[in-house]
Scaffold this motif. Sequence first.
Motif, short mmCIF file in Angstrom:
data_model
loop_
_atom_site.label_atom_id
_atom_site.label_comp_id
_atom_site.label_asym_id
_atom_site.label_seq_id
_atom_site.Cartn_x
_atom_site.Cartn_y
_atom_site.Cartn_z
N SER A 44 0.11 13.64 -2.40
CA SER A 44 0.17 12.64 -3.47
C SER A 44 0.03 13.26 -4.86
O SER A 44 0.17 12.55 -5.86
N PHE A 45 -0.27 14.57 -4.94
CA PHE A 45 -0.35 15.26 -6.24
C PHE A 45 -1.28 14.50 -7.19
O PHE A 45 -2.43 14.29 -6.85
N SER A 46 -0.79 14.06 -8.35
CA SER A 46 -1.67 13.35 -9.29
C SER A 46 -1.51 11.84 -9.23
O SER A 46 -1.93 11.12 -10.13
N MET A 47 -0.87 11.36 -8.15
CA MET A 47 -0.76 9.92 -7.96
C MET A 47 -2.09 9.37 -7.45
O MET A 47 -2.81 10.03 -6.72
N VAL A 48 -2.39 8.14 -7.86
CA VAL A 48 -3.68 7.53 -7.58
C VAL A 48 -3.46 6.10 -7.08
O VAL A 48 -2.71 5.36 -7.72
N PRO A 49 -4.10 5.70 -5.96
CA PRO A 49 -4.97 6.46 -5.07
C PRO A 49 -4.23 7.63 -4.42
O PRO A 49 -3.01 7.73 -4.51
N GLY A 50 -4.99 8.50 -3.75
CA GLY A 50 -4.41 9.71 -3.19
C GLY A 50 -4.24 9.66 -1.68
O GLY A 50 -5.01 9.01 -0.97
N VAL A 51 -3.24 10.36 -1.20
CA VAL A 51 -2.92 10.53 0.22
C VAL A 51 -2.65 9.19 0.90
O VAL A 51 -3.51 8.60 1.56
#
Length: 573
Positions: A84-91
Motif C-alpha cells: 500500500s506504500f503511502s496509502m492510508v489505511p495500509g495493506v
Amino acid sequence: MKKVTVKTIAGMLPLMISILSGIAAFSQKKAQPLFTRFTYEGNDHIYTDNPLQEGEFYSPVLQGCYPDPSITRKGNDYYLVNSSFSMVPGVPIFHSKDLVNWKQIGHVLDRPSQLKVEKAGISAGIYAPDIKYNPYNNTFYMITTQIAGGIGNMVVKTQDPSKGWSDPIKLKFDGIDPALFFDDNGKAYLVHNDAPPAGKTLYNGHRVIKIWEYDLARDQVIEGTDKIIVDGGVDITQKPIWIEGPHLYKKNGRYYLMCAEGGTGGWHSEVVFVSDHPKGPFTPAGNNPILTQRHFPKDRANKVDWAGHADLVEGPGGKYYGVFLAVRPNDKNRVNTGRETFMLPVDWSGEFPVFENGLVPIKAKIKMPAGVKNQTGQNGFLPNGNFSFTDNFTAARPDFRWIGVREFRENFISTSQQGLRINPYPVTIKAAAPTSTLFYRQQHASFQATVTIRYTPQSEKDLAGIVCYQKETFNYVFGISKKGNDHYILLERTDNGKSTLAGSEKLTLGDTIQLRVTARGDAYTFSYSTDGQQFKSVGGTVSGDILSTDVAGGFTGALIGLYATSANDIMIP
C-alpha cells in the motif's frame, strides 16, 4: 432607552463571541464541498471482446493498484494482502472461500499506531507484505517493510483477520521483503532480500536472499542464525538483478524457495529453488523462470507485462494457484492502472511448480476451480472485468475502496444522509504531505468517473473538485474556485513539478455541479455539467502520460481523488 455601560457590554461579550463563532463556523461549512454521488464505469475492450463463459473468471482478480500480492489459507478461508506504500489505511486485506469470489474485509494497518507515513514519498511506506497462517498457534502474521517513520521491518499478528491486528513489532535485521515460514515441526524461519556482505557487491542490482531462525515467543529473529541461501539469483555469472520477494514452502518433505528476479519491470520473472533443508543449500530449477512475460513482442495485442512477485497457495481440491503482479499497458504502452493482482493455476505434478500458461502471453480468462460459482460483482463480492461502482456517501463508514494518501480518511471527511463533506486542509495536492483528498484507484484503461458536488468557494484560496493523481509532482486538478466575485472551473496539469493551466472557464454556480473525467487509453478529457444532462469539456483532450508509472516513476498506479484545499495556488487569468 436603557443606558449602555461598559459593564453591559462586558456582559454581552459571551453572546457576541458565540454569535461570531457561529457565523465563522457557518462560513467555514459553506467553504467545505459536499459530494453527493460518485460513479465509476470501466469500459475496456478486452472484456467486451472476451465475455465470460461457464466455468471462467477474469484475471487480474484485483484491478488497479493492488501490487505485490501474498496469500494464505486457514481451512477453507483464503486471505490476500497487497502493498500500500503511502496509502492510508495500509495493506488492504481480502477474503475468499474459493479463490474466485473476493470481499475486502478491511486493512491490516488501520490506525495511526501501526502506520507512520505522513512524511513518506508516495512509493515509500509499506512494501511487499507477506501474510501467513501458523496452525501451531492459530495465529495469522503479516510481516512487511515500512519505509517510513523509522520503523523498517515489522510484524503484526491476530487470530482473526476480520477483527483487527496488533501494533507493530519492530524486527532487528536489515533488507526488505521479509516472509515467514512455519515448518511442520512447529519451527519458524524468516527469509528476506538483503544487500551482499560489505565489499562483496559485484554489480548494480546484486542482492541476496537470507534466512534466519525465528523465535515465535519473542517475535524476533534469532541472533547469529542468519545465512545467505541465494547469492544474486539463479545464475550469478549472468549478473541477475533484484532477487527479492522470497517465499518458502514445503512439499513432499522438500523445501522450495520461490523469488522474483529481474526487477519489477520488463525483465520481471519468478524463479524457484529446492533444498532438503530450510537453510539450504538451494538448487535452482532447470526450467527457470517459471513465470515471465519478457520474451514476447512489445507491440502484441492485449499485452500483460512485468509479471512476477508471486505467492502460492493450495486451492480447492488440492490444486495449486499462484497470485502475482503484472501490468496492462494502455494504447500508448503506458502503465496508468499500475501493478495489479493476477492469478494463474499452477502445475505442481512434477518436482517444481510451474505457472500454467505463465510462459506464453497471459490471457484475460482462466478456468475456475471445480465446483465454484462465479459471483463477482454480486452478493457483496468485488467486481472485475468491466463494471460500475456508485457511492452516495450515506453510509456511516466509507467503502474500503476509498483511501487517503499519508492521511487517515477520518481526519478530513464526514458523512451523513446528505453525502460526504471534506474539510479542506491548507495544503495543495502538490505537497508531499497529508492532503484532504479521498482517493479511488483507476481500474481500467478506459473509464468514466463522475462526481456531483455542492460547493461555493469563499475566496481564491478555496478550490474543490476531482483530481487524477500519480504523485504530488504528476497530476491533474479539475476544480471550482473563485476570482473576485466570479466563479471559475479550472484544469491544471502538473508534470514533474511544473504546473500549467490547461483550461479555465467562468462558471455560474447552481445548486449542484457534476464534474467528470473520461479516459480512452491515453486520451483524457475533463468536463462539467450544471444541468446533469449536457457536459462541456475544459481544456480539450489531454494526455494521460503523467499518470503513468513509466513516466512518473515509482510503484503506484493512478488514483482518482475527491479533493478540497484552502490553499489554492492555481492562477486564474
